[in-house]
Design a protein around this motif. Structure first.
Motif, PDB file in Angstrom:
ATOM      1  N   ALA A 210       4.047   2.311  -4.598  1.00  0.00           N
ATOM      2  CA  ALA A 210       4.357   1.774  -6.078  1.00  0.00           C
ATOM      3  C   ALA A 210       2.631   1.614  -6.281  1.00  0.00           C
ATOM      4  CB  ALA A 210       4.996   1.485  -7.391  1.00  0.00           C
ATOM      5  N   ALA A 211       2.455   0.589  -5.268  1.00  0.00           N
ATOM      6  CA  ALA A 211       1.047   0.307  -5.467  1.00  0.00           C
ATOM      7  C   ALA A 211      -0.409   1.566  -5.258  1.00  0.00           C
ATOM      8  CB  ALA A 211       0.576  -0.915  -4.242  1.00  0.00           C
ATOM      9  N   LYS A 212       0.488   1.790  -4.026  1.00  0.00           N
ATOM     10  CA  LYS A 212      -0.866   3.359  -3.539  1.00  0.00           C
ATOM     11  C   LYS A 212      -1.019   4.048  -5.131  1.00  0.00           C
ATOM     12  CE  LYS A 212      -0.573   7.519  -1.171  1.00  0.00           C
ATOM     13  NZ  LYS A 212      -0.173   8.392   0.348  1.00  0.00           N
ATOM     14  N   TRP A 213      -0.369   4.358  -5.683  1.00  0.00           N
ATOM     15  CA  TRP A 213      -0.231   5.215  -6.889  1.00  0.00           C
ATOM     16  C   TRP A 213      -0.627   4.383  -8.338  1.00  0.00           C
ATOM     17  CZ3 TRP A 213      -1.166   9.644  -5.540  1.00  0.00           C
ATOM     18  CH2 TRP A 213      -0.685  10.192  -4.595  1.00  0.00           C
ATOM     19  N   LEU A 214      -0.723   3.037  -8.057  1.00  0.00           N
ATOM     20  CA  LEU A 214      -1.686   2.475  -8.383  1.00  0.00           C
ATOM     21  C   LEU A 214      -2.361   2.581  -8.936  1.00  0.00           C
ATOM     22  CD1 LEU A 214      -0.857   0.353 -11.343  1.00  0.00           C
ATOM     23  CD2 LEU A 214      -1.577  -1.572  -9.287  1.00  0.00           C
ATOM     24  N   VAL A 215      -3.769   2.235  -7.668  1.00  0.00           N
ATOM     25  CA  VAL A 215      -4.816   2.885  -7.810  1.00  0.00           C
ATOM     26  C   VAL A 215      -5.376   3.993  -8.136  1.00  0.00           C
ATOM     27  CG1 VAL A 215      -6.472   2.706  -6.136  1.00  0.00           C
ATOM     28  CG2 VAL A 215      -4.877   1.092  -5.741  1.00  0.00           C
ATOM     29  N   GLU A 216      -4.693   5.016  -8.205  1.00  0.00           N
ATOM     30  CA  GLU A 216      -4.989   6.100  -8.828  1.00  0.00           C
ATOM     31  C   GLU A 216      -4.688   6.845  -9.979  1.00  0.00           C
ATOM     32  OE1 GLU A 216      -6.472  10.313  -7.908  1.00  0.00           O
ATOM     33  OE2 GLU A 216      -5.411   8.494  -6.299  1.00  0.00           O
ATOM     34  N   ASP A 217      -3.986   5.606 -10.333  1.00  0.00           N
ATOM     35  CA  ASP A 217      -4.060   5.648 -11.568  1.00  0.00           C
ATOM     36  C   ASP A 217      -4.813   4.935 -12.678  1.00  0.00           C
ATOM     37  OD1 ASP A 217      -1.453   7.763 -11.364  1.00  0.00           O
ATOM     38  OD2 ASP A 217       0.241   6.037 -11.920  1.00  0.00           O
ATOM     39  N   VAL A 218      -4.786   4.057 -12.034  1.00  0.00           N
ATOM     40  CA  VAL A 218      -6.146   3.032 -12.914  1.00  0.00           C
ATOM     41  C   VAL A 218      -7.204   3.172 -12.325  1.00  0.00           C
ATOM     42  CG1 VAL A 218      -6.261   0.533 -13.219  1.00  0.00           C
ATOM     43  CG2 VAL A 218      -4.072   1.553 -13.323  1.00  0.00           C
ATOM     44  N   THR A 219      -7.983   3.733 -11.553  1.00  0.00           N
ATOM     45  CA  THR A 219      -9.173   4.303 -11.220  1.00  0.00           C
ATOM     46  C   THR A 219      -9.509   4.856 -12.432  1.00  0.00           C
ATOM     47  OG1 THR A 219      -8.838   4.084  -9.139  1.00  0.00           O
ATOM     48  CG2 THR A 219     -10.400   5.040  -9.436  1.00  0.00           C
ATOM     49  N   GLY A 220     -10.619   4.657 -12.920  1.00  0.00           N
ATOM     50  CA  GLY A 220     -11.238   5.320 -14.051  1.00  0.00           C
ATOM     51  C   GLY A 220     -11.216   5.061 -15.651  1.00  0.00           C
ATOM     52  N   ALA A 221      -9.562   4.553 -15.503  1.00  0.00           N
ATOM     53  CA  ALA A 221      -9.414   4.598 -16.547  1.00  0.00           C
ATOM     54  C   ALA A 221      -9.714   3.359 -17.375  1.00  0.00           C
ATOM     55  CB  ALA A 221      -8.232   4.324 -16.767  1.00  0.00           C
ATOM     56  N   GLU A 222      -9.477   4.008 -19.255  1.00  0.00           N
ATOM     57  CA  GLU A 222     -10.889   3.405 -19.788  1.00  0.00           C
ATOM     58  C   GLU A 222      -9.692   1.351 -20.642  1.00  0.00           C
ATOM     59  OE1 GLU A 222     -12.604   2.951 -24.429  1.00  0.00           O
ATOM     60  OE2 GLU A 222     -11.521   4.799 -23.322  1.00  0.00           O
TER      61      GLU A 222
END
Length: 264
Positions: A210-222
């Motif tokens: 979950a932490a691995k994909w948290l970075v992907e999902d949050v990076t660049g998001a407003e």
């Protein structure tokens, strides 16, 4: 499963996938691509595996494309070239999207497509004597299929320079621009990678994913209401999960969590 171009070892919750074509500097061809795709697909689904190390035998980590494979590609039709490139793209994405954290253990020089392999991993450690090069334009080509991962790893400014110059650069420069996380003396490589793997396998396996994909999902998001809601839901969901409850309970009760009981 038996592999022609790879070695696979699984122990204590970690898998090590080793490129095993030292005679050609671990250059890849269609067999290497297919085997890497298959092994990462299988390991990503293996509940006994908590982390994966991508390593290599011999003096070089990976020299990019195999010369004999390139000779064969010279006579491909446009359709065959597209199919071949798509297989490489799918293999890189299999590594990048693997449900388990992947650590690149770079023991030697890394060129062209080999840099794509490293960039597709979550963590990269290199020996300080390794050299790196995005050499494609020297051959009138471009690093297209590896570009999403390389640009994400080193950033667009550094990628622009090294894509268009094909300059060779050092492990120290790779570390400075963020392409690798650590650059260490050769005698420290095994220990450094082992420490990272040990840290991962001791953590909650579902939380790690979950932490691995948290970075992907949050990076660049407003940072606005939708993101605040999403992150709140993420922590709420994992708090109420069996693993989350066990982790908190084990901490409060000063005991080891149950996910450490079955590592072999």
């Amino acid at each position: 499963m038996t592999y022609q171009t790879l070695q696979l070892e699984i122990a204590h919750g970690a898998a090590t996938v080793t490129l095993n074509r030292p005679d050609v500097r671990n250059a890849f061809n269609e067999t290497v691509i297919a085997e890497l795709n298959n092994v990462f697909l299988e390991l990503g689904q293996d509940e006994q595996v908590r982390a994966i190390v991508l390593a290599a035998n011999g003096p070089a980590f990976c020299a990019g494309a195999d010369l004999n494979w390139m000779k064969k590609m010279a006579n491909y039709t446009p359709e065959q070239n597209l199919e071949d490139a798509q297989q490489l793209a799918e293999m890189l994405y299999q590594i990048y999207s693997c449900a388990k954290p992947v650590i690149a253990k770079v023991q030697g020089d890394c060129y062209a497509g080999g840099m794509g392999l490293v960039a597709a991993c979550d963590i990269a450690v290199t020996v300080d004597s390794a050299n790196f090069c995005l050499s494609e334009v020297k051959l009138g080509l471009i690093p297209a299929t590896i570009s999403p991962y390389v640009i994400k790893a080193m950033g667009p400014n550094a990628a622009r320079r090294y894509f268009i110059t094909a300059e060779r650069f050092s492990a120290q420069e790779a570390h400075r621009i963020g392409f690798v996380h650590e650059s260490v003396p050769a005698e420290n490589l095994d220990q450094t990678v082992a420490q990272i793997v040990n840290a991962i396998v001791n953590n909650g396996p579902n939380a790690v994913i979950a932490a691995k994909w948290l970075v992907e999902d949050v990076t660049g998001a407003e940072i606005e209401e939708d993101l605040l809601t999403y992150t709140a839901e993420c922590i709420a969901d994992i708090r109420s999960s069996p693993e989350g409850k066990e982790g908190v309970a084990s901490f409060l009760e000063k005991r080891k969590p149950n996910w450490l009981l079955h590592l072999n």
